[in-house]
Write an enzyme that holds these catalytic residues in place. Structure first.
Site, PDB file in Angstrom:
ATOM      1  N   TYR A 199      -3.611 -33.043   6.645  1.00 33.44           N
ATOM      2  CA  TYR A 199      -3.559 -34.185   8.037  1.00 33.44           C
ATOM      3  C   TYR A 199      -2.745 -35.556   6.798  1.00 33.44           C
ATOM      4  CZ  TYR A 199      -4.006 -37.307  12.107  1.00 33.44           C
ATOM      5  OH  TYR A 199      -3.888 -38.100  13.563  1.00 33.44           O
TER       6      TYR A 199
ATOM      7  N   SER B 131      -0.838 -42.498  11.273  1.00 34.46           N
ATOM      8  CA  SER B 131      -2.349 -43.027  11.746  1.00 34.46           C
ATOM      9  C   SER B 131      -3.234 -43.844  10.317  1.00 34.46           C
ATOM     10  CB  SER B 131      -2.677 -41.041  11.053  1.00 34.46           C
ATOM     11  OG  SER B 131      -3.625 -41.095  11.019  1.00 34.46           O
TER      12      SER B 131
END
Length: 261
Positions: free
Chosen positions: A159, A146
């Site tokens: 995350y 990501s």
């Protein structure tokens, strides 16, 4: 260059959590290049929906129920796939979760859950497929990282920590197993149009305007934008690409943003 290097005919690809969304699109791209698709999800209901969706686009997929955070279950899954479909040539660690909670409001248990799914699970699944890849003499592992492996943002501490760890796990797998003709790379999607992001993309939504203004491409990405990069990293065309994170973000990470007027 031989364009056949981009083909995946005869290759078996396992994409975790690929009943829908980004994983489904990547699987569709790999299938179009000739790969046999295997996927899992955590519930039979999701696997059934995935199988129906693959059938609708003309892809014969093999679906299995498996919790990728459970090492014993993953080992059983890989053994079953090898028996019923064949040895996995391509692994895409796609399954993941996000909890948007301010760090000081997040419990340690919630933090651990995100780390377990987004970082521990890719370790578990990669560890399960690597021995057979070594025996076969080749293998491709693609970890879905990501932009949050490079950037921080409010409410995504777990995350970002997990994806940063996954970036380094990617580099370490490349370092440890490159000599066995195994390439491990990552794809870092930018902000992508999915059903989950639909509420954020309503015209006039400040977040929608923020993302568009921060993206040189001046748009959200589509799941189709991820297909080509995935095929490249899964194919022989990328045989000397190892430990790389390919950010498919429309240029966000290269851009400081527009100057205020």
């Amino acid at each position: 260059m031989n364009m056949q290097d981009f083909r995946l005919d005869g290759k078996i690809a396992l994409i975790t959590g690929a009943s829908y969304g980004i994983g489904f699109a990547i699987a569709e791209g790999l299938a179009a290049a000739g790969a046999t698709i295997v996927f899992n999800d955590i519930k039979q209901e999701l696997v059934d929906k995935g199988l129906a969706a693959y059938e609708e686009i003309g892809v014969k997929a093999h679906g299995y129920v498996c919790d990728v955070t459970d090492e014993s279950a993953v080992n059983d899954l890989i053994a079953t796939v090898e028996k019923e479909v064949g040895v996995i040539d391509i692994l895409v660690n796609n399954a993941g979760i996000i909890k948007r909670i301010p760090m000081c409001d997040m419990t340690a248990a919630e933090f651990r859950q995100v780390i377990d799914v987004d970082l521990n699970a890719p370790f578990i699944v990669a560890k399960a497929v690597i021995p057979s890849m070594i025996k076969k003499g080749h293998g491709k592992i693609i970890n879905i990282c990501s932009m949050m492996s490079e950037l921080g943002r409010e409410t995504v501490s777990a995350y970002a920590a997990a994806k940063g760890g996954l970036k380094m796990l990617t580099k370490n797998i490349a370092s440890e197993y490159g000599e066995f003709n195994i390439q491990c790379n990552g794809i870092g999607p930018g902000y992508i149009e999915t059903p989950q992001t639909a509420p954020l993309r309503v015209p006039g939504n400040p977040f929608n305007e923020f993302i568009i203004s921060k993206t040189p491409a001046a748009r959200w990405g589509t799941t189709e934008d991820l297909m080509g990069p995935a095929v490249f990293l899964a194919s022989d065309a990328s045989n000397f690409v190892n430990g790389h994170i390919l950010y498919v973000d429309g240029g966000i990470l290269a851009y400081i943003g527009k100057q205020p007027k």
